[in-house]
Motif scaffolding. Structure first.
Motif, short mmCIF file in Angstrom:
data_model
loop_
_atom_site.label_atom_id
_atom_site.label_comp_id
_atom_site.label_asym_id
_atom_site.label_seq_id
_atom_site.Cartn_x
_atom_site.Cartn_y
_atom_site.Cartn_z
N TRP A 126 26.07 47.43 28.03
CA TRP A 126 26.40 46.62 29.19
C TRP A 126 26.74 45.18 28.81
O TRP A 126 27.57 44.54 29.47
N CYS A 127 26.15 44.69 27.73
CA CYS A 127 26.54 43.36 27.24
C CYS A 127 27.98 43.38 26.76
O CYS A 127 28.75 42.46 27.04
N VAL A 128 28.35 44.43 26.06
CA VAL A 128 29.73 44.57 25.57
C VAL A 128 30.70 44.72 26.75
O VAL A 128 31.77 44.10 26.76
N VAL A 129 30.33 45.50 27.74
CA VAL A 129 31.18 45.68 28.92
C VAL A 129 31.37 44.35 29.65
O VAL A 129 32.47 44.02 30.11
N THR A 130 30.32 43.55 29.73
CA THR A 130 30.41 42.25 30.38
C THR A 130 31.36 41.32 29.64
O THR A 130 32.21 40.65 30.25
N VAL A 131 31.24 41.28 28.32
CA VAL A 131 32.12 40.42 27.52
C VAL A 131 33.57 40.90 27.60
O VAL A 131 34.49 40.10 27.73
N VAL A 132 33.78 42.20 27.56
CA VAL A 132 35.15 42.74 27.64
C VAL A 132 35.77 42.45 29.01
O VAL A 132 36.94 42.10 29.10
N ALA A 133 34.99 42.57 30.07
CA ALA A 133 35.50 42.25 31.42
C ALA A 133 35.86 40.77 31.53
O ALA A 133 36.88 40.40 32.14
N THR A 134 35.07 39.92 30.91
CA THR A 134 35.34 38.48 30.93
C THR A 134 36.62 38.16 30.15
O THR A 134 37.48 37.41 30.63
N ILE A 135 36.76 38.75 28.98
CA ILE A 135 37.96 38.52 28.18
C ILE A 135 39.19 39.09 28.89
O ILE A 135 40.27 38.50 28.87
N GLY A 136 39.02 40.23 29.55
CA GLY A 136 40.12 40.81 30.32
C GLY A 136 40.59 39.90 31.44
O GLY A 136 41.80 39.75 31.67
N ALA A 137 39.65 39.29 32.14
CA ALA A 137 40.03 38.36 33.21
C ALA A 137 40.73 37.13 32.65
O ALA A 137 41.71 36.65 33.22
N LEU A 138 40.25 36.63 31.51
CA LEU A 138 40.92 35.50 30.88
C LEU A 138 42.33 35.84 30.43
O LEU A 138 43.26 35.06 30.63
N LEU A 139 42.49 37.01 29.84
CA LEU A 139 43.82 37.43 29.41
C LEU A 139 44.77 37.66 30.57
O LEU A 139 45.96 37.38 30.46
#
Length: 82
Positions: free
Chosen positions: A65-78
């Motif tokens: 879930w930590c990885v999913v959170t970071v990936v979702a954040t990076i996805g929003a930034l991208l």
């Protein structure tokens, strides 16, 4: 000292939420919607409500879930960067 899994995921989600908001506003100069800026918290709440049901799978682990959170954040930034 052993930190509970909920606190680990909450710390990652709160850090990602603050980082996402600051980077969108001051880094990319984008006035994003409140729902986009709170995306990491939505992932955290999804974790809270589904962790018991998914406890015997890989999705029941806090690291996932930590990885999913970071990936979702990076996805929003991208999404806003491109």
């Amino acid at each position: 000292m052993d930190v509970p899994d909920d606190l680990k995921v909450a710390a990652v989600a709160s850090g990602c939420t603050v980082g996402l908001s600051v980077l969108l506003r001051y880094g990319l100069d984008v006035d994003a919607n409140i729902f986009v800026r709170l995306l990491p918290l939505f992932v955290y709440f999804l974790y809270l409500f589904s962790k018991d049901a998914l406890s015997e799978t890989t999705l029941g682990e806090a690291v996932t879930w930590c990885v999913v959170t970071v990936v979702a954040t990076i996805g929003a930034l991208l999404f806003y960067a491109l």
